[in-house]
Every structure is written in C-alpha cells, then in structure tokens.
Design a protein around this motif. Structure first.
Motif, PDB file in Angstrom:
ATOM      1  N   LEU A   1       0.831  -1.201   0.000  1.00 42.66           N
ATOM      2  CA  LEU A   1       0.000   0.000   0.000  1.00 42.66           C
ATOM      3  C   LEU A   1       0.868   1.254   0.000  1.00 42.66           C
ATOM      4  CD1 LEU A   1      -2.775   1.375   0.195  1.00 42.66           C
ATOM      5  CD2 LEU A   1      -2.580   1.211   2.685  1.00 42.66           C
ATOM      6  N   CYS A   2       1.902   1.255   0.824  1.00 39.31           N
ATOM      7  CA  CYS A   2       2.797   2.419   0.873  1.00 39.31           C
ATOM      8  C   CYS A   2       3.516   2.621  -0.459  1.00 39.31           C
ATOM      9  CB  CYS A   2       3.804   2.263   2.006  1.00 39.31           C
ATOM     10  SG  CYS A   2       3.090   2.397   3.665  1.00 39.31           S
ATOM     11  N   ALA A   3       3.893   1.527  -1.094  1.00 40.36           N
ATOM     12  CA  ALA A   3       4.555   1.628  -2.401  1.00 40.36           C
ATOM     13  C   ALA A   3       3.608   2.234  -3.429  1.00 40.36           C
ATOM     14  CB  ALA A   3       5.045   0.258  -2.857  1.00 40.36           C
ATOM     15  N   LYS A   4       2.348   1.824  -3.408  1.00 42.32           N
ATOM     16  CA  LYS A   4       1.368   2.371  -4.347  1.00 42.32           C
ATOM     17  C   LYS A   4       1.116   3.849  -4.073  1.00 42.32           C
ATOM     18  CE  LYS A   4      -1.906  -0.722  -3.664  1.00 42.32           C
ATOM     19  NZ  LYS A   4      -3.164  -1.496  -3.842  1.00 42.32           N
ATOM     20  N   ALA A   5       1.069   4.221  -2.798  1.00 43.48           N
ATOM     21  CA  ALA A   5       0.849   5.624  -2.444  1.00 43.48           C
ATOM     22  C   ALA A   5       2.023   6.485  -2.892  1.00 43.48           C
ATOM     23  CB  ALA A   5       0.621   5.764  -0.938  1.00 43.48           C
ATOM     24  N   ARG A   6       3.246   5.986  -2.711  1.00 46.46           N
ATOM     25  CA  ARG A   6       4.423   6.743  -3.146  1.00 46.46           C
ATOM     26  C   ARG A   6       4.432   6.877  -4.674  1.00 46.46           C
ATOM     27  NH1 ARG A   6       8.916   4.366  -2.582  1.00 46.46           N
ATOM     28  NH2 ARG A   6       8.257   2.378  -1.709  1.00 46.46           N
ATOM     29  N   LYS A   7       4.025   5.834  -5.361  1.00 45.28           N
ATOM     30  CA  LYS A   7       3.958   5.887  -6.823  1.00 45.28           C
ATOM     31  C   LYS A   7       2.926   6.910  -7.282  1.00 45.28           C
ATOM     32  CE  LYS A   7       3.550   2.886 -10.884  1.00 45.28           C
ATOM     33  NZ  LYS A   7       3.317   1.482 -11.358  1.00 45.28           N
ATOM     34  N   ALA A   8       1.867   7.089  -6.463  1.00 38.64           N
ATOM     35  CA  ALA A   8       0.822   8.061  -6.792  1.00 38.64           C
ATOM     36  C   ALA A   8       1.221   9.491  -6.428  1.00 38.64           C
ATOM     37  CB  ALA A   8      -0.478   7.681  -6.086  1.00 38.64           C
ATOM     38  N   GLY A   9       2.409   9.665  -5.862  1.00 36.64           N
ATOM     39  CA  GLY A   9       2.917  11.005  -5.578  1.00 36.64           C
ATOM     40  C   GLY A   9       2.840  11.441  -4.130  1.00 36.64           C
ATOM     41  N   TYR A  10       2.417  10.543  -3.240  1.00 39.76           N
ATOM     42  CA  TYR A  10       2.318  10.892  -1.821  1.00 39.76           C
ATOM     43  C   TYR A  10       3.608  10.547  -1.074  1.00 39.76           C
ATOM     44  CZ  TYR A  10      -2.757  11.373  -2.443  1.00 39.76           C
ATOM     45  OH  TYR A  10      -3.997  11.774  -2.856  1.00 39.76           O
ATOM     46  N   HIS A  11       3.833  11.245   0.024  1.00 39.59           N
ATOM     47  CA  HIS A  11       4.920  10.909   0.945  1.00 39.59           C
ATOM     48  C   HIS A  11       4.385   9.962   2.021  1.00 39.59           C
ATOM     49  CE1 HIS A  11       8.094  13.856  -0.232  1.00 39.59           C
ATOM     50  NE2 HIS A  11       7.052  14.457  -0.771  1.00 39.59           N
ATOM     51  N   ILE A  12       5.281   9.115   2.531  1.00 36.46           N
ATOM     52  CA  ILE A  12       4.990   8.253   3.674  1.00 36.46           C
ATOM     53  C   ILE A  12       5.838   8.775   4.822  1.00 36.46           C
ATOM     54  CG2 ILE A  12       4.827   5.893   4.533  1.00 36.46           C
ATOM     55  CD1 ILE A  12       3.280   6.431   1.898  1.00 36.46           C
ATOM     56  N   ALA A  13       5.218   9.060   5.960  1.00 31.62           N
ATOM     57  CA  ALA A  13       5.940   9.726   7.047  1.00 31.62           C
ATOM     58  C   ALA A  13       5.923   8.896   8.329  1.00 31.62           C
ATOM     59  CB  ALA A  13       5.332  11.097   7.328  1.00 31.62           C
ATOM     60  N   TYR A  14       7.058   8.873   8.991  1.00 31.00           N
ATOM     61  CA  TYR A  14       7.146   8.366  10.359  1.00 31.00           C
ATOM     62  C   TYR A  14       7.143   9.583  11.263  1.00 31.00           C
ATOM     63  CZ  TYR A  14       9.321   6.785  14.696  1.00 31.00           C
ATOM     64  OH  TYR A  14       9.596   6.550  16.018  1.00 31.00           O
ATOM     65  N   LEU A  15       6.116   9.692  12.119  1.00 30.58           N
ATOM     66  CA  LEU A  15       5.934  10.880  12.959  1.00 30.58           C
ATOM     67  C   LEU A  15       5.863  10.462  14.429  1.00 30.58           C
ATOM     68  CD1 LEU A  15       3.158  12.626  10.818  1.00 30.58           C
ATOM     69  CD2 LEU A  15       5.606  13.162  10.837  1.00 30.58           C
ATOM     70  N   PRO A  16       6.916  10.665  15.193  1.00 35.17           N
ATOM     71  CA  PRO A  16       6.920  10.284  16.612  1.00 35.17           C
ATOM     72  C   PRO A  16       6.181  11.299  17.481  1.00 35.17           C
ATOM     73  CG  PRO A  16       9.040  11.230  16.012  1.00 35.17           C
ATOM     74  CD  PRO A  16       8.228  11.172  14.746  1.00 35.17           C
ATOM     75  N   LEU A  17       4.932  11.594  17.090  1.00 33.88           N
ATOM     76  CA  LEU A  17       4.098  12.540  17.832  1.00 33.88           C
ATOM     77  C   LEU A  17       3.246  11.840  18.885  1.00 33.88           C
ATOM     78  CD1 LEU A  17       2.889  14.800  14.863  1.00 33.88           C
ATOM     79  CD2 LEU A  17       4.707  15.278  16.528  1.00 33.88           C
ATOM     80  N   MET A  18       3.230  10.519  18.850  1.00 32.97           N
ATOM     81  CA  MET A  18       2.529   9.749  19.868  1.00 32.97           C
ATOM     82  C   MET A  18       3.159   8.360  19.924  1.00 32.97           C
ATOM     83  SD  MET A  18      -1.130   8.517  18.169  1.00 32.97           S
ATOM     84  CE  MET A  18      -1.418   7.319  19.499  1.00 32.97           C
ATOM     85  N   GLU A  19       2.848   7.638  21.001  1.00 34.45           N
ATOM     86  CA  GLU A  19       3.339   6.279  21.169  1.00 34.45           C
ATOM     87  C   GLU A  19       2.166   5.342  21.393  1.00 34.45           C
ATOM     88  OE1 GLU A  19       6.277   5.894  24.200  1.00 34.45           O
ATOM     89  OE2 GLU A  19       7.716   7.221  23.208  1.00 34.45           O
ATOM     90  N   ILE A  20       2.303   4.151  20.902  1.00 32.24           N
ATOM     91  CA  ILE A  20       1.291   3.111  21.100  1.00 32.24           C
ATOM     92  C   ILE A  20       2.035   1.796  21.350  1.00 32.24           C
ATOM     93  CG2 ILE A  20       1.063   2.511  18.645  1.00 32.24           C
ATOM     94  CD1 ILE A  20      -2.029   2.359  19.197  1.00 32.24           C
ATOM     95  N   ARG A  21       1.417   0.891  22.073  1.00 33.49           N
ATOM     96  CA  ARG A  21       2.082  -0.368  22.431  1.00 33.49           C
ATOM     97  C   ARG A  21       1.477  -1.537  21.638  1.00 33.49           C
ATOM     98  NH1 ARG A  21       2.254  -0.048  27.953  1.00 33.49           N
ATOM     99  NH2 ARG A  21       4.357   0.806  27.786  1.00 33.49           N
ATOM    100  N   HIS A  22       2.334  -2.371  21.102  1.00 29.76           N
ATOM    101  CA  HIS A  22       1.910  -3.544  20.340  1.00 29.76           C
ATOM    102  C   HIS A  22       2.164  -4.799  21.165  1.00 29.76           C
ATOM    103  CE1 HIS A  22       2.671  -6.626  17.004  1.00 29.76           C
ATOM    104  NE2 HIS A  22       1.392  -6.323  16.952  1.00 29.76           N
ATOM    105  N   HIS A  23       1.066  -5.506  21.463  1.00 26.03           N
ATOM    106  CA  HIS A  23       1.208  -6.717  22.289  1.00 26.03           C
ATOM    107  C   HIS A  23       1.418  -7.967  21.459  1.00 26.03           C
ATOM    108  CE1 HIS A  23       0.410  -4.868  26.194  1.00 26.03           C
ATOM    109  NE2 HIS A  23      -0.489  -4.113  25.574  1.00 26.03           N
ATOM    110  N   GLY A  24       0.935  -7.998  20.230  1.00 24.81           N
ATOM    111  CA  GLY A  24       1.122  -9.157  19.378  1.00 24.81           C
ATOM    112  C   GLY A  24       0.165 -10.285  19.719  1.00 24.81           C
ATOM    113  N   GLY A  25      -0.048 -11.156  18.715  1.00 23.46           N
ATOM    114  CA  GLY A  25      -0.832 -12.356  18.969  1.00 23.46           C
ATOM    115  C   GLY A  25      -2.293 -12.267  18.618  1.00 23.46           C
ATOM    116  N   ALA A  26      -2.764 -11.163  18.047  1.00 24.58           N
ATOM    117  CA  ALA A  26      -4.166 -11.041  17.642  1.00 24.58           C
ATOM    118  C   ALA A  26      -4.233 -10.618  16.198  1.00 24.58           C
ATOM    119  CB  ALA A  26      -4.907 -10.039  18.530  1.00 24.58           C
ATOM    120  N   CYS A  27      -5.310 -11.012  15.518  1.00 13.56           N
ATOM    121  CA  CYS A  27      -5.457 -10.680  14.101  1.00 13.56           C
ATOM    122  C   CYS A  27      -6.753  -9.919  13.880  1.00 13.56           C
ATOM    123  CB  CYS A  27      -5.489 -11.948  13.239  1.00 13.56           C
ATOM    124  SG  CYS A  27      -3.999 -12.954  13.382  1.00 13.56           S
TER     125      CYS A  27
END
Length: 235
Positions: A209-235
């Motif tokens: 999805l990110c590759a398609k968005a970049r191809k369409a002319g959009y930027h993909i950004a990593y923004l450390p403006l908040m934090e969230i915790r990933h516990h893993g193990g759920a779908c």
C-alpha cells in the motif's frame, strides 16, 4: 445533526476478543472518542467478539464478514463505510498509552503531500518496534536483513536501511513504509490507489500500500508525535 468525523478508526478482528477489548478501552481512555468513528470489521470470529462489542461498546459500528477476509480484505470491506477525512487502520492488539491522534491528523492537514503516516510503536516490554518504519525491501536490502548482516552493522546507512537503523527513533522522517498495525491514511489517497491489495492475506499488504501511495505522488511519514504499544498475537 451528527457531525462528520475527521477520523475513522478501522480495526480488523479475528478471534481477538480480549485484545480488542483492551484496545478499545485504551482508545476511549486516552482519546476523544466522541470525535471518532470506530468500525470493527470482524472476520467471522467464533470467540464471542461480536457479542462483546454489542454489549460493551454499543457506539462501535460492527461489520460481520461471512469468512476470514484477512487484513487487506477486512479493511477494504470497511473503507466504504468510513466517513472520516482520515482513516486509521489499527490492529486489535494495540494499546494506547497516551494521546496523539489529534496531533497526527493536524500534521497531515498541514502537509497535504503526506498520504500515509505511522507513529512510534513499542513492543510489550517497552522497546522500540523497528518494524513501525521500514525501507523498501529491494533485493540488496532484503539480503542484508535476511543474512543477518544488517544486525551486525545496525548504524550503517545502507546495510541497516530496512529498519533505518542509523536514525534515532524520535526523529520524524520520510520512509518507504510504515507498519499496518498502526497506519493513518488520507482517505482520498486510499481511494486513489484502490485500497489494499486483496491478493495478500496478511504481512506484506502494508508495504504494498505504501509503495502504491508513493507511486501516486504521496509521501509516507514516520511521525513520533505519539506512542502506542503492540502486544502481538491477535489478528
């Protein structure tokens, strides 16, 4: 008259009842849920997830899929129902540990060239989840990662490109991809690229999805403006 939400949150769930409950409780605790539209796309769970949602979170919109559509299919099913200008695709095993969604939305409004962004994701033990910002896995980058060379040279610009190992975690930056566990997107960008690739059940659809968005002319950004915790193990 109901006000159109700025942000729609989509959570794809498959037999993740307890993790999903924890995720929603933390979301309601730290964010202004009154200003959010929350949609759970349930992939035919058999663990009572839907009953739990109807009983404990009546304000959440629940879409019951006839079978397990996977991450991409579950999100694509929910996207037409999302009224927000922005869409947050969120895994059910994520836990909000503070506020920040409004900051991310505001930043994207101020920077219309950003199509998708991610935030700082931490593992259950509090360590930085490197997968929350990634370089595109071209053949050489994939070789460095798979062979273990990247781990031997974590600060090398080229060898550690897959996880941007040479960049500090608190530095905002353009990246090739962010993790589908927390992916905030401009809805118009999702429409422009046709949503997520249904050919993927899980695991690489976020990079695609990110590759398609970049191809369409959009930027993909990593923004450390908040934090969230990933516990893993759920779908």
């Amino acid at each position: 008259m109901n006000k159109t939400p700025a942000l729609s949150v989509i959570i794809v769930n498959w037999n993740g009842k307890d993790a999903l409950r924890n995720c929603l409780q933390s979301l309601y605790k730290y964010e202004n849920a009154d200003g959010l539209e929350i949609i759970v796309s349930d992939n035919h769970s058999s663990d009572g997830s839907v009953d739990m949602l109807e009983r404990e979170f009546p304000a959440v919109t629940v879409l019951e899929n006839p079978y397990n559509l996977g991450f991409a299919g579950g999100n694509n099913t929910a996207l037409p129902h999302a009224a927000g200008e922005f869409v947050l695709m969120l895994n059910p095993d994520m836990e909000f540990i503070g506020t920040g969604l409004e900051k991310l939305v505001a930043h994207m409004r101020e920077n219309p060239d950003i199509g998708i962004c991610g935030c700082t994701v931490r593992n259950a033990d509090g360590s930085f989840m490197r997968q929350c910002r990634r370089g595109y896995p071209d053949p050489l980058t994939a070789f460095f990662k798979a062979s273990g060379i990247a781990a031997l040279f974590p600060g090398n610009v080229r060898m550690a490109k897959y996880f941007y190992g040479n960049r500090p975690e608190n530095e905002p930056m353009d990246v090739d991809a962010v993790s589908g566990s927390f992916m905030l997107a401009r809805k118009e960008a999702l429409k422009k690229v046709g949503g997520l690739g249904d050919e993927y059940l899980m695991y690489v659809e976020d990079v695609d999805l990110c590759a398609k968005a970049r191809k369409a002319g959009y930027h993909i950004a990593y923004l450390p403006l908040m934090e969230i915790r990933h516990h893993g193990g759920a779908c």
